[in-house]
Design a protein around this motif. Sequence first.
Motif, short mmCIF file in Angstrom:
data_model
loop_
_atom_site.label_atom_id
_atom_site.label_comp_id
_atom_site.label_asym_id
_atom_site.label_seq_id
_atom_site.Cartn_x
_atom_site.Cartn_y
_atom_site.Cartn_z
N HIS A 267 0.84 -1.22 0.00
CA HIS A 267 0.00 0.00 0.00
C HIS A 267 0.86 1.26 0.00
N GLU A 269 0.64 3.75 -1.72
CA GLU A 269 -0.13 4.98 -1.90
C GLU A 269 -0.40 5.69 -0.57
N ASN A 270 -0.22 4.99 0.55
CA ASN A 270 -0.44 5.58 1.87
C ASN A 270 0.86 6.03 2.53
N LYS A 271 1.95 6.14 1.76
CA LYS A 271 3.23 6.54 2.34
C LYS A 271 3.11 7.92 2.98
N CYS A 278 4.83 9.98 11.07
CA CYS A 278 4.77 8.54 10.82
C CYS A 278 5.04 7.81 12.13
N THR A 378 -1.61 15.12 10.92
CA THR A 378 -2.07 13.84 10.40
C THR A 378 -1.08 12.74 10.80
N TYR A 380 0.37 8.97 10.19
CA TYR A 380 0.50 7.93 9.16
C TYR A 380 0.97 6.64 9.84
N TYR A 421 1.84 0.29 4.83
CA TYR A 421 1.48 1.69 5.02
C TYR A 421 -0.04 1.76 5.16
N PRO A 423 -3.78 3.70 5.93
CA PRO A 423 -4.37 5.01 5.58
C PRO A 423 -4.14 6.03 6.69
N PRO A 424 -3.96 7.31 6.33
CA PRO A 424 -3.72 8.35 7.34
C PRO A 424 -4.91 8.49 8.28
#
Length: 490
Positions: A267, A269-271, A278, A378, A380, A421, A423-424
């Motif tokens: 995933h 795309e969720n980096k 993080c 946010t 992560y 990773y 989702p945020p």
Amino acid sequence: MVLNNNIELLYLKDRPLGTLEAMGLFVSPFNNLLCMLLGISFTVWFTLLLVFIIVPAVFGVSFGIRRLYMKSLLKVFEWATLRIERGAKEKNHHLYKPNANGIIAKEPTSLEEELKEIRRSGSSRDLNGSSSTSTGPGPSSSEFAMSDIFYFCRRGVESIVDDEVTKRFTAEELESWNLLTRSNYNVQHISTRLTVLWGLGVVIRYCFLLPLRLTLAITGVTLLVVFTTIIGFLPNGRMKNFLSEKVHLMCYRICVRALTAIITYHHSENKPKNGGICVANHTSPIDVIILASDGCYAMVGQIHGGLMGVIQRSMVKACPHIWFERSEVKDRHLVAKRLSDHVEDKSKLPILIFPEGTCINNTSVMMFKKGSFEIASTIYPVAIKYDPRFGDAFWNSSKFGMVNYLLHMMSSWAIVCSVWYLPPMNRQEGEDAVQFANRVKAAIARQGGLVDLLWDGGLKRSKVKETFKEEQQKLYSRILVGTHEDRSRS
């Protein structure tokens, strides 16, 4: 005087060679040959490093050699496991520990339910053993019963026998032998072929893999210090940030190859993105390298001396990492302000934090400190799960020093892990920092297949806080006297 010297020279020239002189003439060509072979060996060695490891690390590509190596190891492990099981069966040996997942089987029940069950069973025994025919009611839940003592005694003994906190700070026991240690329960000599295979593995790991990995580690750290120091002289701007990112990625990827780390990222795309935080579960100091080889982060930590201090000072010249003095670490307000100032600048890299504050053996996730969740940013979440079959990545800091631990890592077969990773996540309305931290922790545990524990990892070195004891007392008190609302209604 000149005449005497000439006579001595003529004598030395015409006399026959002695034994040592003759050996010197014979050894000289041998030394030249040895030096030539060593030079060729070093040239070939560094050429292979440059072509197959350093250059791919610069461009972020892989030839698939490590994954082929991992598949070959799996086949060897499978054969060794089958051979051990067959030999143990022939010799009638118990190979594995019974009840490997836990000594005591526990089901999740509340304090009130367990007390009711104990009181009910106690009343039944009294009625069966009594000759009286009276059947008076047992004690209600709002009254103290002597049988309640046995519940707390039992829980205390269970905690001593099967402590769910302490066992999170010891290496995970493997069911099958990975040819690294003989830590399995009741391991006996099975076959000569298996012993020879283990000896061959020792030679490969210590005579080939360890020198190769040490060379790569020294190369990666040296390049990181040199290049980040040079980049630090450049003026702040897009070019400096670009070069800093590329240098960090290149050096971390070289260090990943120094551990023969095979990492699978899910995933992507969720980096984490700039301006965020993080958070990940913590098993080992190499968690930083595992994550930083796939993206750049701003590190947070205490300033050290020695080699670590040199690395920190060079890194901060090229990238805005957050280092604290020893006296500043305990100042929560100062730490929170520095973190808040960093995340408010959306041009800066995401901060990497391990909220557990200590290393856990990758079987569970323990309490997250609430500090990083109080910041309006946010989050992560990232879950990291290691495969212990190839090498135990857990760092038991109370047993091994850093150098000893790194040598242990570099002499293992490989470091295999998966990174997810998630989702945020953001704080919800009416949610405090502790609730938000628990929600993020639960998501990481669920994705990584880890046990979600409420205990503080600080129990590794400190005693249980009084608040934990008071919480259990309050639960029992509510059962006996009820809450304030219940007493008001009565």
